[in-house]
Design a protein around this motif. Structure first.
Motif: not given
Length: 371
Positions: A128-143
């Motif tokens: 979110e714009r004013n929230g903390p960084p988060v990981k993508v919900g799936v291992a997208v870099t693996d994919l």
């Protein structure tokens, strides 16, 4: 034929036969295994044993492609490095997938999707714009790394048609993560600025273009230009917003983003997501419900496109898996066989591919070379 070398720890219960190695994975890892190993055959083999290495070398002679994901240099002690096997089969395409590649200061670091997401920019621009960084919900870099690697393998095979020679493909999570920053990276390179930060479901330069709360969920609305913005206003019953001086152009809407988005959400909260989907049907403006995974897998369009297929697993019985996403005009790809248990096809491969006798296989099994 392709040969994939995996550590047995990647085979988690209850879908594996833990005959070699120590199994430390849990249900999440088992589900991950099921998701990516349909249509494969499994040989349980210890290549710490010279006889196991000999079998791998014999398989290499029959293969077009070998894929491995060990740390750089790790397979040399087993004589399974590129230099060794390319002498056995000069036409072999050998793909190494690692966290940080075969070269560079991080080459010896173990690479995991979430670490690479964090270190190489993706996590910083997600959330979110004013929230903390988060990981993508799936291992997208693996994919994405797998997709880049499969493309590279196909290109190398096409190159081999002309040259007759194989080659070593060096694919890494880190490189693929940087590549998939795409337009965000280009913008930062051109501007010299840090980046535009996190935007959640919003578009940084188009308004309104984000998810809005309904009375029972969320819906994504894309008023991407003045015409589409006008459709949105009409559908929510606020035509007066079309001529409102604060919102007449996209530049003005961006300037007054917070005001307009709040006004829209005040309206969307008055109805359910399903009611809004019915109101917006056929309007020509992009829109979509934000669905959970079960709703996605039961979605009428997903089912119509045959993206869920049921197969019969020898250990687990009937199970549903996600189907291959690409459709062809002539070929009919799909899930031909369920994900194998560890060593399920050992005898078949050793007999049919490299011509070993049952007696030889039994002797190797008694010595712990195969399972």
């Amino acid at each position: 034929m392709s040969l994939e070398i995996d550590d047995t720890r990647a085979w988690g219960p209850p879908y594996a036969k833990p005959t070699l190695g120590k199994h430390t994975t849990g249900p999440g890892e088992s589900a991950y295994y099921l998701a990516v190993n349909r249509n494969k055959k499994s040989v349980g083999l210890s290549f710490a044993h010279p006889a196991g290495v000999d079998i791998l070398h014999r398989l290499v002679r029959e293969c077009d492609v070998l894929v491995e994901n060990y740390l750089p240099g790790s397979l040399a002690k087993y004589a399974m490095d590129y230099e060794t096997v390319s002498n056995i089969n000069p036409s072999l395409i050998y793909a190494s997938i690692t966290g940080y590649g075969q070269t560079g200061p991080y080459r010896d670091r173990a690479g995991y999707d979430v670490m690479v997401e964090a270190e190489l920019g993706l996590m910083h621009i997600t959330g979110e714009r004013n929230g903390p960084p988060v990981k993508v919900g799936v291992a997208v870099t693996d994919l994405t790394t797998g997709l880049y690697t499969s493309n590279a393998i196909i290109a190398a095979l096409l190159g081999r048609i002309k040259s007759g020679k194989g080659q070593h493909i060096d694919a890494s999570l880190s490189d693929c993560q940087v590549a998939t920053l795409a337009n965000i990276a280009s913008s930062a390179l051109i501007s010299g600025e840090k980046d535009s930060g996190r935007w959640g479901t919003s578009h940084p330069s188009i308004v309104p273009y984000k998810a809005f709360k309904t009375s029972d969920g969320d819906i994504l609305l894309g008023g991407g230009n003045d015409r589409l913005y006008g459709i949105l206003c009409t559908k929510v019953g606020k035509q007066e917003w079309i001529i409102d001086e604060r919102f007449k152009t996209n530049a003005q809407r961006v300037k007054n983003r917070d005001v307009l988005e709040q006004l829209i959400e005040n309206e969307t909260r008055k109805k359910t997501t399903h009611e809004w989907l019915e109101i917006l049907e056929g309007c020509g403006m992009p829109y979509a419900a934000i669905n959970d995974i079960q709703t996605t897998l039961k979605h009428e369009h997903v089912l119509a496109r045959k993206m869920v297929q049921e197969v019969d697993h020898p250990t687990c019985g009937p199970m549903k898996l996600v189907n291959t996403p690409i459709k062809y005009s002539v070929s009919t790809p799909g899930i031909r066989t369920p994900p194998p248990t560890l060593g399920q096809h050992t005898d078949e491969i050793l007999k049919d591919t490299i011509g070993m006798s049952e007696e030889d296989i039994d002797n190797l099994r008694s010595e712990g070379v195969v399972a």
